[in-house]
Enzyme design. Structure first.
Site, short mmCIF file in Angstrom:
data_model
loop_
_atom_site.label_atom_id
_atom_site.label_comp_id
_atom_site.label_asym_id
_atom_site.label_seq_id
_atom_site.Cartn_x
_atom_site.Cartn_y
_atom_site.Cartn_z
N ASN A 10 0.87 -1.18 0.00
CA ASN A 10 0.00 0.00 0.00
C ASN A 10 0.91 1.23 0.00
OD1 ASN A 10 -1.85 2.01 0.47
ND2 ASN A 10 -2.33 1.39 2.57
N TRP A 11 1.04 1.85 -1.16
CA TRP A 11 1.99 2.97 -1.29
C TRP A 11 1.42 4.26 -0.69
CZ3 TRP A 11 4.60 2.71 -6.84
CH2 TRP A 11 5.23 1.47 -6.99
N LYS A 12 0.14 4.24 -0.37
CA LYS A 12 -0.54 5.44 0.18
C LYS A 12 -0.30 6.65 -0.72
CE LYS A 12 0.01 3.44 4.72
NZ LYS A 12 -0.14 3.61 6.14
N GLU A 168 -5.66 -5.16 10.29
CA GLU A 168 -4.65 -4.15 10.57
C GLU A 168 -5.00 -3.42 11.86
OE1 GLU A 168 -2.53 -2.87 6.77
OE2 GLU A 168 -4.30 -1.64 6.90
N GLY A 235 2.72 -1.19 4.38
CA GLY A 235 2.77 0.23 4.07
C GLY A 235 4.21 0.67 3.86
N GLY A 236 4.82 1.20 4.92
CA GLY A 236 6.17 1.79 4.82
C GLY A 236 7.18 0.90 4.12
C1 PEP Z 1 -0.86 0.04 6.02
O1 PEP Z 1 -1.01 1.23 5.94
O2 PEP Z 1 -1.66 -0.70 5.47
C2 PEP Z 1 0.26 -0.47 6.82
C3 PEP Z 1 0.20 -1.68 7.25
O3 PEP Z 1 1.28 0.42 7.06
P1 PEP Z 1 2.68 0.08 7.77
O4 PEP Z 1 3.20 -1.19 7.16
O5 PEP Z 1 3.57 1.25 7.45
O6 PEP Z 1 2.41 -0.08 9.22
#
Ligand code: PEP
Length: 254
Positions: A10-12, A168, A235-236
Protein backbone atom coordinates in the site's frame (compact mmCIF):
# COMPACT_ATOMS: atom_id res chain seq x y z
CA UNK A 1 -6.73 -25.95 3.09
CA UNK A 2 -3.73 -24.36 1.43
CA UNK A 3 -4.04 -20.68 0.62
CA UNK A 4 -1.44 -19.01 -1.59
CA UNK A 5 0.04 -16.07 0.34
CA UNK A 6 -0.48 -12.54 -0.94
CA UNK A 7 2.01 -9.77 -0.20
CA UNK A 8 0.39 -6.42 -0.97
CA UNK A 9 2.09 -3.02 -0.97
CA UNK A 10 0.00 0.00 0.00
CA UNK A 11 1.99 2.97 -1.29
CA UNK A 12 -0.54 5.44 0.18
CA UNK A 13 0.01 9.06 -0.95
CA UNK A 14 3.65 8.51 -1.95
CA UNK A 15 5.45 8.56 -5.26
CA UNK A 16 5.96 10.91 -8.18
CA UNK A 17 6.19 9.36 -11.62
CA UNK A 18 9.96 8.85 -11.63
CA UNK A 19 10.06 7.23 -8.15
CA UNK A 20 7.03 5.08 -8.92
CA UNK A 21 8.51 3.87 -12.19
CA UNK A 22 11.82 2.98 -10.52
CA UNK A 23 10.18 1.18 -7.58
CA UNK A 24 7.71 -0.73 -9.76
CA UNK A 25 10.46 -1.75 -12.21
CA UNK A 26 12.65 -3.04 -9.38
CA UNK A 27 9.78 -5.10 -7.96
CA UNK A 28 8.88 -6.42 -11.43
CA UNK A 29 12.49 -7.46 -12.08
CA UNK A 30 12.75 -9.22 -8.72
CA UNK A 31 9.50 -11.06 -9.42
CA UNK A 32 10.65 -12.10 -12.91
CA UNK A 33 13.89 -13.54 -11.49
CA UNK A 34 12.05 -15.37 -8.70
CA UNK A 35 12.44 -19.13 -8.73
CA UNK A 36 10.61 -19.87 -5.46
CA UNK A 37 7.31 -18.26 -6.56
CA UNK A 38 5.83 -18.81 -3.10
CA UNK A 39 3.38 -15.88 -3.06
CA UNK A 40 1.33 -13.44 -5.13
CA UNK A 41 2.60 -9.84 -5.22
CA UNK A 42 0.34 -6.79 -5.45
CA UNK A 43 1.23 -3.10 -5.60
CA UNK A 44 -1.34 -0.38 -4.88
CA UNK A 45 0.05 3.00 -6.00
CA UNK A 46 -1.72 6.38 -6.02
CA UNK A 47 -4.09 7.01 -8.96
CA UNK A 48 -1.73 9.55 -10.57
CA UNK A 49 0.95 6.91 -11.21
CA UNK A 50 -1.34 3.97 -11.96
CA UNK A 51 -0.50 3.97 -15.65
CA UNK A 52 3.24 4.41 -15.03
CA UNK A 53 3.25 1.50 -12.57
CA UNK A 54 0.99 -0.63 -14.77
CA UNK A 55 3.43 -0.25 -17.67
CA UNK A 56 6.46 -0.99 -15.48
CA UNK A 57 5.03 -4.25 -14.10
CA UNK A 58 3.48 -5.48 -17.36
CA UNK A 59 4.26 -9.15 -18.00
CA UNK A 60 5.94 -9.63 -14.60
CA UNK A 61 3.04 -11.32 -12.81
CA UNK A 62 2.84 -8.52 -10.22
CA UNK A 63 -0.79 -7.46 -9.72
CA UNK A 64 -1.98 -3.84 -9.79
CA UNK A 65 -4.45 -2.44 -7.27
CA UNK A 66 -5.97 0.83 -6.08
CA UNK A 67 -6.42 2.19 -2.56
CA UNK A 68 -10.16 2.93 -2.68
CA UNK A 69 -13.04 3.29 -5.12
CA UNK A 70 -16.49 4.87 -5.38
CA UNK A 71 -19.66 2.80 -5.42
CA UNK A 72 -20.98 4.33 -8.67
CA UNK A 73 -19.69 3.43 -12.13
CA UNK A 74 -19.59 7.04 -13.36
CA UNK A 75 -21.26 10.39 -12.74
CA UNK A 76 -21.18 13.57 -10.71
CA UNK A 77 -18.72 12.60 -7.95
CA UNK A 78 -15.94 15.17 -8.08
CA UNK A 79 -12.55 13.77 -7.13
CA UNK A 80 -13.66 10.14 -6.97
CA UNK A 81 -12.63 7.15 -9.06
CA UNK A 82 -15.01 4.36 -10.07
CA UNK A 83 -14.37 0.62 -10.17
CA UNK A 84 -14.93 0.69 -13.94
CA UNK A 85 -12.08 3.21 -14.25
CA UNK A 86 -9.83 1.03 -12.10
CA UNK A 87 -10.55 -1.99 -14.25
CA UNK A 88 -9.86 0.08 -17.37
CA UNK A 89 -6.53 1.18 -15.85
CA UNK A 90 -5.46 -2.45 -15.43
CA UNK A 91 -6.30 -2.98 -11.77
CA UNK A 92 -7.25 -6.42 -10.49
CA UNK A 93 -7.58 -5.47 -6.80
CA UNK A 94 -8.74 -2.55 -4.67
CA UNK A 95 -8.04 -1.89 -0.99
CA UNK A 96 -11.27 -0.87 0.79
CA UNK A 97 -11.94 0.40 4.31
CA UNK A 98 -8.33 1.12 5.22
CA UNK A 99 -8.29 2.76 8.67
CA UNK A 100 -6.93 5.97 7.12
CA UNK A 101 -9.99 6.11 4.81
CA UNK A 102 -12.29 5.32 7.74
CA UNK A 103 -10.69 8.16 9.77
CA UNK A 104 -9.87 10.78 7.11
CA UNK A 105 -13.04 10.30 5.04
CA UNK A 106 -15.51 8.94 7.59
CA UNK A 107 -16.04 5.69 5.70
CA UNK A 108 -18.33 3.35 7.64
CA UNK A 109 -18.75 -0.42 7.48
CA UNK A 110 -21.84 0.14 5.30
CA UNK A 111 -19.77 2.28 2.90
CA UNK A 112 -17.08 -0.38 2.72
CA UNK A 113 -19.68 -3.05 2.03
CA UNK A 114 -21.19 -0.96 -0.79
CA UNK A 115 -17.73 -0.31 -2.27
CA UNK A 116 -16.95 -4.04 -2.07
CA UNK A 117 -20.14 -4.90 -3.96
CA UNK A 118 -19.23 -2.31 -6.62
CA UNK A 119 -15.73 -3.80 -6.86
CA UNK A 120 -17.10 -7.33 -7.23
CA UNK A 121 -19.61 -6.24 -9.84
CA UNK A 122 -16.69 -4.93 -11.87
CA UNK A 123 -14.60 -8.03 -11.43
CA UNK A 124 -12.15 -6.51 -8.94
CA UNK A 125 -10.86 -8.34 -5.87
CA UNK A 126 -11.77 -6.37 -2.74
CA UNK A 127 -9.08 -6.21 -0.05
CA UNK A 128 -11.28 -5.32 2.93
CA UNK A 129 -9.46 -3.82 5.92
CA UNK A 130 -10.53 -4.15 9.55
CA UNK A 131 -8.80 -3.49 12.85
CA UNK A 132 -9.24 -2.13 16.36
CA UNK A 133 -7.86 1.07 17.88
CA UNK A 134 -5.44 1.05 20.80
CA UNK A 135 -8.16 1.94 23.31
CA UNK A 136 -10.43 -0.80 21.97
CA UNK A 137 -7.62 -3.34 22.48
CA UNK A 138 -6.75 -2.02 25.92
CA UNK A 139 -10.35 -2.27 27.02
CA UNK A 140 -10.51 -5.91 25.93
CA UNK A 141 -12.90 -5.28 23.01
CA UNK A 142 -10.63 -5.99 20.05
CA UNK A 143 -12.24 -9.29 19.00
CA UNK A 144 -15.78 -7.91 19.27
CA UNK A 145 -14.92 -4.70 17.36
CA UNK A 146 -13.35 -6.62 14.50
CA UNK A 147 -16.24 -9.14 14.41
CA UNK A 148 -18.66 -6.26 13.95
CA UNK A 149 -16.49 -4.73 11.21
CA UNK A 150 -16.41 -8.06 9.36
CA UNK A 151 -20.17 -8.51 9.66
CA UNK A 152 -20.80 -4.93 8.51
CA UNK A 153 -18.13 -4.56 5.80
CA UNK A 154 -18.06 -7.93 4.01
CA UNK A 155 -20.93 -8.41 1.53
CA UNK A 156 -23.00 -11.59 1.36
CA UNK A 157 -21.58 -12.31 -2.11
CA UNK A 158 -17.97 -12.39 -0.90
CA UNK A 159 -15.99 -15.49 -1.84
CA UNK A 160 -12.41 -16.69 -1.59
CA UNK A 161 -11.98 -15.64 -5.23
CA UNK A 162 -13.28 -12.07 -4.99
CA UNK A 163 -12.29 -11.02 -1.47
CA UNK A 164 -9.22 -10.79 0.75
CA UNK A 165 -9.40 -9.61 4.38
CA UNK A 166 -6.62 -7.49 5.89
CA UNK A 167 -6.46 -7.36 9.68
CA UNK A 168 -4.65 -4.15 10.57
CA UNK A 169 -4.64 -3.06 14.20
CA UNK A 170 -4.86 0.73 13.89
CA UNK A 171 -2.26 1.25 16.61
CA UNK A 172 0.28 -0.84 14.65
CA UNK A 173 -0.01 1.05 11.34
CA UNK A 174 3.09 3.12 10.67
CA UNK A 175 4.07 3.12 14.35
CA UNK A 176 6.69 0.38 14.55
CA UNK A 177 4.48 -1.42 17.12
CA UNK A 178 3.51 -4.93 16.05
CA UNK A 179 0.83 -7.20 17.48
CA UNK A 180 2.25 -10.30 19.17
CA UNK A 181 2.11 -13.50 17.12
CA UNK A 182 -0.33 -14.98 19.67
CA UNK A 183 -2.68 -12.00 19.37
CA UNK A 184 -2.44 -12.05 15.57
CA UNK A 185 -3.26 -15.78 15.34
CA UNK A 186 -6.14 -15.43 17.84
CA UNK A 187 -7.60 -12.55 15.84
CA UNK A 188 -7.17 -14.23 12.45
CA UNK A 189 -8.80 -17.46 13.71
CA UNK A 190 -11.68 -15.41 15.11
CA UNK A 191 -12.09 -13.55 11.80
CA UNK A 192 -12.22 -16.90 9.98
CA UNK A 193 -14.92 -18.13 12.36
CA UNK A 194 -16.95 -14.97 11.80
CA UNK A 195 -16.55 -15.49 8.04
CA UNK A 196 -17.76 -19.10 8.45
CA UNK A 197 -20.93 -17.90 10.13
CA UNK A 198 -21.46 -15.26 7.47
CA UNK A 199 -20.34 -16.98 4.26
CA UNK A 200 -20.04 -20.70 5.00
CA UNK A 201 -17.10 -23.07 5.49
CA UNK A 202 -15.75 -23.13 1.93
CA UNK A 203 -15.55 -19.38 1.47
CA UNK A 204 -14.09 -18.85 4.94
CA UNK A 205 -11.51 -21.63 4.64
CA UNK A 206 -10.37 -20.44 1.22
CA UNK A 207 -10.29 -16.70 1.95
CA UNK A 208 -6.92 -15.09 2.50
CA UNK A 209 -6.54 -13.06 5.70
CA UNK A 210 -3.52 -10.73 5.63
CA UNK A 211 -1.83 -9.10 8.60
CA UNK A 212 -0.88 -5.42 8.31
CA UNK A 213 0.80 -3.09 10.77
CA UNK A 214 4.54 -2.40 10.80
CA UNK A 215 5.39 -5.64 9.04
CA UNK A 216 9.11 -5.54 8.17
CA UNK A 217 11.73 -8.02 6.95
CA UNK A 218 12.76 -8.59 10.59
CA UNK A 219 9.32 -9.71 11.84
CA UNK A 220 7.69 -11.05 8.65
CA UNK A 221 8.81 -14.67 8.86
CA UNK A 222 7.28 -15.25 12.31
CA UNK A 223 3.99 -13.56 11.38
CA UNK A 224 3.67 -15.21 7.97
CA UNK A 225 4.23 -18.66 9.50
CA UNK A 226 1.06 -18.40 11.63
CA UNK A 227 -1.69 -20.84 10.66
CA UNK A 228 -4.33 -18.25 9.74
CA UNK A 229 -2.03 -15.56 8.34
CA UNK A 230 -2.06 -15.72 4.54
CA UNK A 231 0.16 -12.79 3.68
CA UNK A 232 0.71 -9.16 4.54
CA UNK A 233 -0.54 -5.69 3.72
CA UNK A 234 2.58 -3.56 3.85
CA UNK A 235 2.77 0.23 4.07
CA UNK A 236 6.17 1.79 4.82
CA UNK A 237 8.25 -1.26 3.93
CA UNK A 238 6.56 -1.54 0.52
CA UNK A 239 8.27 1.67 -0.59
CA UNK A 240 11.70 -0.01 -0.65
CA UNK A 241 11.93 -2.83 -3.15
CA UNK A 242 14.52 -4.74 -1.12
CA UNK A 243 12.34 -4.68 2.02
CA UNK A 244 9.15 -5.55 0.11
CA UNK A 245 10.98 -8.38 -1.59
CA UNK A 246 12.52 -9.65 1.67
CA UNK A 247 9.01 -9.82 3.16
CA UNK A 248 7.76 -11.73 0.12
CA UNK A 249 10.68 -14.14 0.47
CA UNK A 250 9.65 -14.75 4.08
CA UNK A 251 6.43 -16.50 3.05
CA UNK A 252 6.45 -20.18 3.88
CA UNK A 253 7.08 -22.28 0.78
CA UNK A 254 4.21 -24.53 -0.21
C1 PEP B 1 -0.86 0.04 6.02
O1 PEP B 1 -1.01 1.23 5.94
O2 PEP B 1 -1.66 -0.70 5.47
C2 PEP B 1 0.26 -0.47 6.82
C3 PEP B 1 0.20 -1.68 7.25
O3 PEP B 1 1.28 0.42 7.06
P1 PEP B 1 2.68 0.08 7.77
O4 PEP B 1 3.20 -1.19 7.16
O5 PEP B 1 3.57 1.25 7.45
O6 PEP B 1 2.41 -0.08 9.22
Amino acid sequence: MSRRPLIAGNWKMNGLRADAKALASEIANLKKSDTADNCDLLVCPPFTVMETVGTAIEGSGVFLGAQTCHTAESGAHTGDISPVMLKDAGCTHVILGHSERRTDHGESDADVQAQSIAAHTNDLIAVICVGETESERESGNALQVVREQIIGSVPAGASAQNTVIAYEPVWAIGTGKVATPDDVQTMHADIRNTLKDKLGEDAANGMRILYGGSMKPANAKELLALADVDGGLIGGASLKSEDFWAIAQSCPSN
